[in-house]
Design an enzyme around this catalytic site. Structure first.
Site, PDB file in Angstrom:
ATOM      1  N   LYS A 172       0.864  -1.187   0.000  1.00 36.94           N
ATOM      2  CA  LYS A 172       0.000   0.000   0.000  1.00 36.94           C
ATOM      3  C   LYS A 172       0.895   1.230   0.000  1.00 36.94           C
ATOM      4  O   LYS A 172       1.404   1.649   1.034  1.00 36.94           O
ATOM      5  CB  LYS A 172      -0.921   0.052   1.211  1.00 36.94           C
ATOM      6  CG  LYS A 172      -2.001   1.143   1.069  1.00 36.94           C
ATOM      7  CD  LYS A 172      -2.531   1.651   2.386  1.00 36.94           C
ATOM      8  CE  LYS A 172      -1.676   2.716   3.011  1.00 36.94           C
ATOM      9  NZ  LYS A 172      -1.610   3.997   2.225  1.00 36.94           N
ATOM     10  N   GLU A 381       9.328  17.265  14.941  1.00 35.59           N
ATOM     11  CA  GLU A 381       9.784  16.964  13.596  1.00 35.59           C
ATOM     12  C   GLU A 381       9.032  17.877  12.630  1.00 35.59           C
ATOM     13  O   GLU A 381       7.807  17.819  12.532  1.00 35.59           O
ATOM     14  CB  GLU A 381       9.527  15.500  13.239  1.00 35.59           C
ATOM     15  CG  GLU A 381      10.078  15.126  11.872  1.00 35.59           C
ATOM     16  CD  GLU A 381       9.843  13.672  11.508  1.00 35.59           C
ATOM     17  OE1 GLU A 381      10.712  13.078  10.854  1.00 35.59           O
ATOM     18  OE2 GLU A 381       8.770  13.132  11.873  1.00 35.59           O
TER      19      GLU A 381
END
Length: 476
Positions: A172, A381
């Site tokens: 996927k 992040e």
């Protein structure tokens, strides 16, 4: 380059119509234009692919190793023949500058397949320990869930070792950068992958990824993405006690030793942070410099940032393209503003698009100085071209600050190697890079702490897709 099978899935050796009727537009982030639609699968589509992989496993896993390696070599040949198609696809779907797409994005897929083949040919798959035969064999049906930022790097790092280990799989890819994943399925078909061994279903994480992770007929999940999504994958997989290998987020430190060549060290650190528009989980986003060198480092960093050419990804002179999406653009803008609001020194860049660019998710290459370890830009992040420069007074302080993060994917050290080596041993990260070395695709890649578990690349990746069996009494 838009593949013809964007609204189909590759299941059991054929391109099939999805059971789901849902579609979503694929945006070119440099222009904000929809270039095509991709089908989004549902649980029934995933079930079909899992069933195909399960039916193919028994035959594929006992296929002789030499034949499995030969198949991956054929995949590499077809991949190389279609290299320009992949470069154009990744430039379109993620805004990668075309030169970067060719020399880094396409190359990454190529070199990881090559490294996996070489490692498989040199690996000891069976051996005796006393009277017991130790055997490495494929773990089973694997769900491979890959991100948008390094499409071919991550697909190659999962598919090649899984095939060689004797696993079957359902891939996927990211639904926001799916062109290259569909191209890779076309490559597998042309190379002659047996029916059901490799399957592809596009879809969202909640719609397809969660179902793959929880399915009782899936034996392993290999996931690359954010730490938030990784925890959801692990939770979904836990009831079936399947193996979960994860490569997640990062906030990598770059310690510049006082004895380093400051010009080269700072310039290399800025370029490393800004590569791929800052959208790399192992990017060196926190630069630590001695306080006495802080102002000089800011001058070098500013000049390096000003040399970046932001613009049209199809222009071979462009060195930085856009971020992947409006969502990512808004996140990066918010975090740049947070750096300003919390008192960091804005050295270069800032909020808004670069001058002359009024559409596309382009951002200014941004550098902050005077950053402290408690600031948001030092903790979160960002996943964009934003560098934080933090001053330190002692090497022990730099190491403590470098390790003061929930992440541990990578770290960097610049300076004389005999001084850098003992520092490397003290950093809590899965990969420590000394003086910006060349990409080593035979080194283990993976994280400490909330940056994940498991290791990718070469034999490290193959081992993650293997079970270890002891046949006791073999030699009696």
């Amino acid at each position: 380059m838009i593949p013809k099978n964007m609204t189909k899935f590759y299941i059991d050796g054929a391109w099939v119509e999805p059971l789901s009727k849902e579609r979503v537009g694929v945006e070119n982030p440099a222009t904000e234009e929809i270039v095509c639609e991709v089908a989004l699968g549902n649980t029934a589509d995933a079930d079909r692919a899992i069933a195909a992989a399960r039916a193919a496993f028994d035959g594929w896993t006992v296929t002789p190793l030499a034949e499995r390696i030969a198949l991956v070599k054929r995949i590499l040949e077809v991949y190389n023949a279609r290299a320009e198609d992949f470069a154009q696809a990744m430039s379109t779907e993620m805004g990668a500058p075309i030169t970067w797409a060719r020399e880094a994005q396409v190359w990454a897929g190529q070199v990881h397949i090559e490294s996996t083949i070489k490692a498989a040919e040199e690996m000891t798959w069976e051996y005796m320990r006393g009277d017991t035969r130790i055997v490495h064999e494929g773990i089973g049906v694997c769900a491979l869930i890959t991100p948008w930022n390094w499409p071919m790097n991550q697909i190659a790092c999962k598919v090649a070792p899984a095939l060689i280990a004797g696993c079957t799989m359902v891939l996927k890819p990211s639904e926001i950068a799916p062109l290259s994943g569909v191209l890779f399925a076309e490559v597998c078909h042309e190379a002659g992958v047996p029916k059901g061994v490799f399957n592809l279903v596009n879809g969202t994480g909640p719609g397809v990824g969660a179902h793959l992770s929880s399915h009782p007929q899936v034996d392993m999940v290999s996931f690359t993405g954010s730490t938030r999504a990784g925890t959801a994958v692990a939770a979904a997989a836990a009831p079936t006690v399947k193996r979960v290998a994860q490569e997640l987020g990062g906030k990598s430190a770059n310690i510049i030793l006082p004895t380093a060549d400051l010009e080269a060290a700072v310039r290399g650190g800025v370029e490393g942070c800004f590569g791929n528009t800052g959208q790399s989980c192992d990017a060196p986003t926190r630069m630590f410099v001695h306080r006495s060198q802080h102002d000089a480092a800011l001058d070098i960093a500013r000049a390096t940032a000003e040399a970046v050419v932001v613009g049209d990804p199809q222009d071979e002179g462009t060195t930085m393209g856009p971020l992947i999406s409006r969502l990512q653009f808004d996140k990066v803008q918010r975090l740049i503003q947070a750096g300003i609001d919390e008192g960091a020194v804005l050295v270069a860049g800032g909020v808004g698009r670069p001058a002359g660019l009024n559409r596309g998710w382009f951002v200014k290459p941004t550098i902050f100085g005077g950053v402290t370890n408690d600031m948001t830009i030092s903790r979160e992040e960002i996943f964009g071209p934003v560098l934080s420069i933090l001053p330190y007074d002692s090497l022990d302080e730099a190491i403590t600050m470098a390790n003061d993060t929930p992440y541990g994917l990578a770290a960097y050290i610049a300076g004389p190697v005999e001084e850098a080596r003992p520092v490397a041993r003290r950093l809590r990260a899965g990969t420590v890079n000394l003086n910006y070395p060349a990409w080593d695709t035979f080194a283990p890649f993976g994280g400490y702490k909330q940056s994940g578990n498991g290791r990718e690349y070469a034999d490290w990746g193959i081992h993650d897709f293997c079970e270890v069996k002891g046949i006791v009494g073999w030699g009696a």
